[in-house]
Design an enzyme around this catalytic site. Structure first.
Site, mmCIF file in Angstrom:
data_model
loop_
_atom_site.group_PDB
_atom_site.id
_atom_site.type_symbol
_atom_site.label_atom_id
_atom_site.label_comp_id
_atom_site.label_asym_id
_atom_site.label_seq_id
_atom_site.Cartn_x
_atom_site.Cartn_y
_atom_site.Cartn_z
ATOM 1 N N LYS A 10 0.836 -1.199 0.000
ATOM 2 C CA LYS A 10 0.000 0.000 0.000
ATOM 3 C C LYS A 10 0.881 1.264 0.000
ATOM 4 C CE LYS A 10 -3.606 -2.367 2.776
ATOM 5 N NZ LYS A 10 -4.472 -2.217 3.976
ATOM 6 N N TYR A 50 -11.991 -3.507 -2.758
ATOM 7 C CA TYR A 50 -12.457 -3.572 -1.366
ATOM 8 C C TYR A 50 -13.978 -3.653 -1.269
ATOM 9 C CZ TYR A 50 -7.871 -2.806 0.846
ATOM 10 O OH TYR A 50 -6.579 -2.950 1.322
ATOM 11 N N ASN A 123 -1.660 -0.241 7.440
ATOM 12 C CA ASN A 123 -0.965 -1.476 7.832
ATOM 13 C C ASN A 123 -0.132 -2.079 6.702
ATOM 14 O OD1 ASN A 123 -3.020 -2.429 6.278
ATOM 15 N ND2 ASN A 123 -4.112 -3.466 7.934
ATOM 16 N N HIS A 126 -1.723 -5.463 1.696
ATOM 17 C CA HIS A 126 -2.926 -6.275 1.528
ATOM 18 C C HIS A 126 -2.485 -7.666 1.105
ATOM 19 C CE1 HIS A 126 -6.663 -7.889 -0.037
ATOM 20 N NE2 HIS A 126 -5.974 -8.260 -1.099
ATOM 21 N N GLU A 137 -9.012 -10.944 -7.305
ATOM 22 C CA GLU A 137 -8.188 -9.732 -7.207
ATOM 23 C C GLU A 137 -7.132 -9.691 -8.308
ATOM 24 O OE1 GLU A 137 -6.932 -10.067 -3.116
ATOM 25 O OE2 GLU A 137 -8.968 -9.700 -2.395
HETATM 26 N N1 UDP Z 1 -9.540 -1.610 8.103
HETATM 27 C C1 UDP Z 1 -9.731 -0.509 8.944
HETATM 28 N N2 UDP Z 1 -10.542 -0.647 10.048
HETATM 29 C C2 UDP Z 1 -11.175 -1.807 10.332
HETATM 30 C C3 UDP Z 1 -10.996 -2.904 9.493
HETATM 31 C C4 UDP Z 1 -10.176 -2.783 8.384
HETATM 32 O O1 UDP Z 1 -9.155 0.550 8.707
HETATM 33 O O2 UDP Z 1 -11.906 -1.850 11.343
HETATM 34 C C5 UDP Z 1 -8.697 -1.464 6.906
HETATM 35 C C6 UDP Z 1 -7.278 -2.012 7.080
HETATM 36 O O3 UDP Z 1 -6.388 -1.189 6.317
HETATM 37 C C7 UDP Z 1 -7.412 -3.384 6.452
HETATM 38 C C8 UDP Z 1 -8.371 -3.139 5.313
HETATM 39 O O4 UDP Z 1 -9.293 -2.168 5.836
HETATM 40 O O5 UDP Z 1 -6.150 -3.898 6.033
HETATM 41 C C9 UDP Z 1 -9.154 -4.338 4.843
HETATM 42 O O6 UDP Z 1 -9.792 -4.933 5.950
HETATM 43 P P1 UDP Z 1 -9.761 -6.514 6.177
HETATM 44 O O7 UDP Z 1 -10.691 -6.815 7.295
HETATM 45 O O8 UDP Z 1 -10.003 -7.184 4.869
HETATM 46 O O9 UDP Z 1 -8.262 -6.761 6.699
HETATM 47 P P2 UDP Z 1 -7.003 -7.481 6.013
HETATM 48 O O10 UDP Z 1 -7.517 -8.590 5.134
HETATM 49 O O11 UDP Z 1 -6.256 -6.424 5.242
HETATM 50 O O12 UDP Z 1 -6.198 -7.983 7.185
HETATM 51 MG MG MG Z 2 -9.022 -8.579 3.707
#
Ligand code: UDP
Ligand code: MG
Length: 159
Positions: A10, A50, A123, A126, A137
């Site tokens: 990212k 997303y 974070n 992805h 994706e």
């Molecule tokens: N995210 C956030 N707040 C939340 C949950 C997710 O900002 O409460 C963001 C975070 O950057 C995350 C992305 O949305 O990586 C996608 O969420 P997901 O639950 O798919 O997490 P990941 O698969 O990236 O661990």
């Molecule tokens: Mg995810």
């Protein structure tokens, strides 16, 4: 049987100069890079990527964050790659991500702190959460011509 998974470094990973260290961790685990490119994401592709989070409070800031600078897309091949990469990446919330993981070692923000600030967790990376998500994706972000799959790593016999 091997499978291919998909990751995005990212914009925060590029802004912080961490791309080399993150890619090294994936390579060190023995995964084979089969596609990689740096692009600027457009809003509609980021929204589609997303789409499972549409309607959540963090959806709009998340899409904006993904489009806020260049990103690096990668497809990685190996045995159990989806699971291996999710393990190396660590938990979504950096506060909870285990030491030794990419998110645990390089980030520390919490959901509460994110809510006070940008409204989204930065974070770094992805990673697809299933084989099916990876296929969806990769077809969203990559063209057929982006792949160079026909090579071996020198250590492929061990994996
Ligand atoms: N995210 C956030 N707040 C939340 C949950 C997710 O900002 O409460 C963001 C975070 O950057 C995350 C992305 O949305 O990586 C996608 O969420 P997901 O639950 O798919 O997490 P990941 O698969 O990236 O661990
Ligand atoms: Mg995810």
């Amino acid at each position: 049987m091997t499978e291919t998974t998909f990751i995005i470094l990212k914009p925060d990973a590029l802004r912080r100069g961490l791309t080399g260290q993150i890619i090294s961790r994936l390579e060190n685990a023995g995964l084979r890079i089969v596609a990689m490119k740096q692009i600027q994401a457009d809003t509609s592709t980021a929204e589609e990527h997303y789409r499972e989070h549409q309607g959540r409070k963090f959806y709009k800031p998340l899409v904006e964050l993904l489009c806020s600078g260049p990103i690096i897309l990668m497809a990685l091949d190996g045995a159990h790659t989806v699971e291996i990469v999710r393990k190396l990446v660590g938990a979504t919330e950096p506060l909870k991500a285990a030491p030794g993981t990419i998110r645990g070692d390089f980030t520390h923000i919490s959901y509460d702190r994110a809510a006070e600030r940008l409204g989204v967790i930065s974070n770094l990376i992805h990673a697809s959460d299933s084989h099916k998500s990876a296929e969806r994706e990769m077809s969203l972000w990559f063209d057929k011509k982006d792949y160079c799959k026909d090579y071996l790593r020198c250590d492929d016999m061990y994996f």
